[in-house]
Enzyme design. Structure first.
Site, short mmCIF file in Angstrom:
data_model
loop_
_atom_site.label_atom_id
_atom_site.label_comp_id
_atom_site.label_asym_id
_atom_site.label_seq_id
_atom_site.Cartn_x
_atom_site.Cartn_y
_atom_site.Cartn_z
N GLY A 40 40.52 41.79 39.27
CA GLY A 40 41.89 41.35 39.06
C GLY A 40 42.55 40.84 40.32
N ARG A 70 33.92 43.75 43.49
CA ARG A 70 34.41 45.10 43.77
C ARG A 70 33.42 46.12 43.22
NH1 ARG A 70 38.88 45.93 40.47
NH2 ARG A 70 37.92 47.84 39.67
N GLU A 105 40.32 41.11 27.74
CA GLU A 105 41.09 41.13 28.99
C GLU A 105 41.86 39.82 29.22
OE1 GLU A 105 38.94 43.25 32.39
OE2 GLU A 105 37.30 42.73 31.03
N ASN A 145 32.51 44.98 39.61
CA ASN A 145 33.33 43.93 38.98
C ASN A 145 33.06 42.64 39.73
OD1 ASN A 145 35.54 45.50 37.17
ND2 ASN A 145 35.00 46.70 38.98
N GLU A 194 30.39 51.36 38.64
CA GLU A 194 30.20 50.00 38.12
C GLU A 194 30.62 48.99 39.17
OE1 GLU A 194 33.75 48.64 35.49
OE2 GLU A 194 33.44 50.76 35.00
N TYR A 226 47.37 49.00 35.08
CA TYR A 226 48.24 47.85 34.92
C TYR A 226 49.69 48.15 34.58
CZ TYR A 226 43.71 45.53 34.69
OH TYR A 226 42.43 45.09 34.98
N SER A 237 38.30 46.70 32.65
CA SER A 237 39.68 47.21 32.65
C SER A 237 39.82 48.55 31.93
CB SER A 237 40.65 46.19 32.03
OG SER A 237 40.78 45.06 32.86
N ASP A 243 33.08 50.18 42.23
CA ASP A 243 33.81 51.42 41.96
C ASP A 243 32.85 52.60 42.06
OD1 ASP A 243 36.03 49.86 41.45
OD2 ASP A 243 35.72 49.84 39.28
#
Length: 312
Positions: A277, A256, A23, A273, A271, A217, A151, A258
């Site tokens: 980002g 974060r 990443e 993070n 999951e 992205y 990602s 999800d």
């Protein structure tokens, strides 16, 4: 609400970005955005790419704290955090344990399972011969994931045994555990966490089969709904669950979570993070904006989380 009123209070800040992970490119984009935001507010900040510089240079440069925006292995998995603690430099976000657990999708799910939190059924594919048992245990469709990548790198949806074999081989290239997860049919949501509080929930919508790297992205077709369209009660329930799931994994500062609502309307955690980002397509800035927090203020408040690591 910001608690630090003066940019000088932060001292000299290094924005850690880049690194050697898959990443890297996204991390550099996030890092440049963060660096620009800090400088525009008078913070004495510099770029620090761990692929080009030794960690001990932080001491030589007189760095007082680190804004960690390194996505993936080396920066999001506890390695950078441990190194910074050894040399006594505070940093943003989760510590060694929270970073290591949060980066590992397999250990994340084991922790949630142990605590009775809802997450889709899964199994580890240790070898190609496990595929037949996987089909029996999970049924199609199946999502295949490398356990240590973010990602959506290396992820693939399999509808047939041939696709499952191909997805397994693709995920194996990332040299980590490979997980097969039961497909969840339903809407996908994400909950940003800032200073132990949940920001407004975002609902993700993509014409792709799932919210993959391209949808995250590159695509202009991905839609982000914030407000998310849930009732206030439903949104609060997702926020509460997300904070619980985040803290269970020793998440700190910001991050974060999800998750999805399945066909029965029940939440399914996917999951977390711990270094999300911060690009123009990123979800945490989007949620912060809905909460009335602009990008510069968001970056400032994330940097404030480094004070919790003072003396660590």
């Amino acid at each position: 609400m910001s608690t630090i009123q003066s940019a000088k209070s932060f001292g000299k800040v290094a924005v850690a970005m880049g690194g050697h992970a898959a990443e890297r490119d996204i991390s550099l984009l996030s890092g440049e955005a963060v660096l620009s935001a800090l400088k525009s507010q008078g913070v004495d900040a510099i770029k620090f790419d761990t692929a080009a510089s030794d960690i001990m240079e932080l001491k030589e440069k007189g760095i007082d704290r680190v804004f960690n925006i390194m996505h993936g292995r080396g920066g999001e998995d506890g390695q950078l955090q441990g190194a910074l603690e050894l040399i006594g430099i505070p940093y943003t976000g989760s510590g060694v344990l929270g970073s290591a657990l949060g980066m590992d999708k397999l250990r994340t799910k084991n922790c949630w399972l142990g605590a009775g939190l809802p997450t889709p059924k899964w199994m580890v594919l240790e070898k190609e011969s496990d595929i037949d048992a996987c089909v029996v245990a999970l049924g199609f469709p199946i999502m295949v994931k490398p356990a240590l990548e973010g990602s959506s790198l290396g992820m693939a949806k399999a509808n047939t045994i041939e696709q499952l074999r191909e997805a397994y081989k693709k995920a194996m290239k990332f040299t980590c555990d490979v997980m097969a997860e039961q497909w969840v049919e339903g809407a996908e949501y994400t909950v940003a966490v800032l200073a132990d509080k949940a920001l407004p929930v975002i609902r993700l919508e993509t014409p792709n089969e799932f919210y993959d790297y391209e949808a995250k992205y590159q695509a202009e077709t991905t839609q982000y709904h914030c407000p998310c369209g849930l009732t206030a009660e439903q949104e609060q329930a997702l926020q509460h669950l997300s904070i619980k799931a985040f803290k269970l994994l020793a998440g700190e500062g910001w991050g974060r979570v999800d998750l999805m609502l399945d066909a029965q309307g029940k939440p399914q955690l996917l999951e977390i993070n711990t270094v999300p980002g911060m690009t123009d397509h990123s979800l945490v800035p989007m949620a912060a904006k809905q909460a009335g927090i602009d990008f510069n203020t968001l970056v400032w408040q994330i940097l404030e989380t480094s004070f919790a690591k003072e003396g660590a």
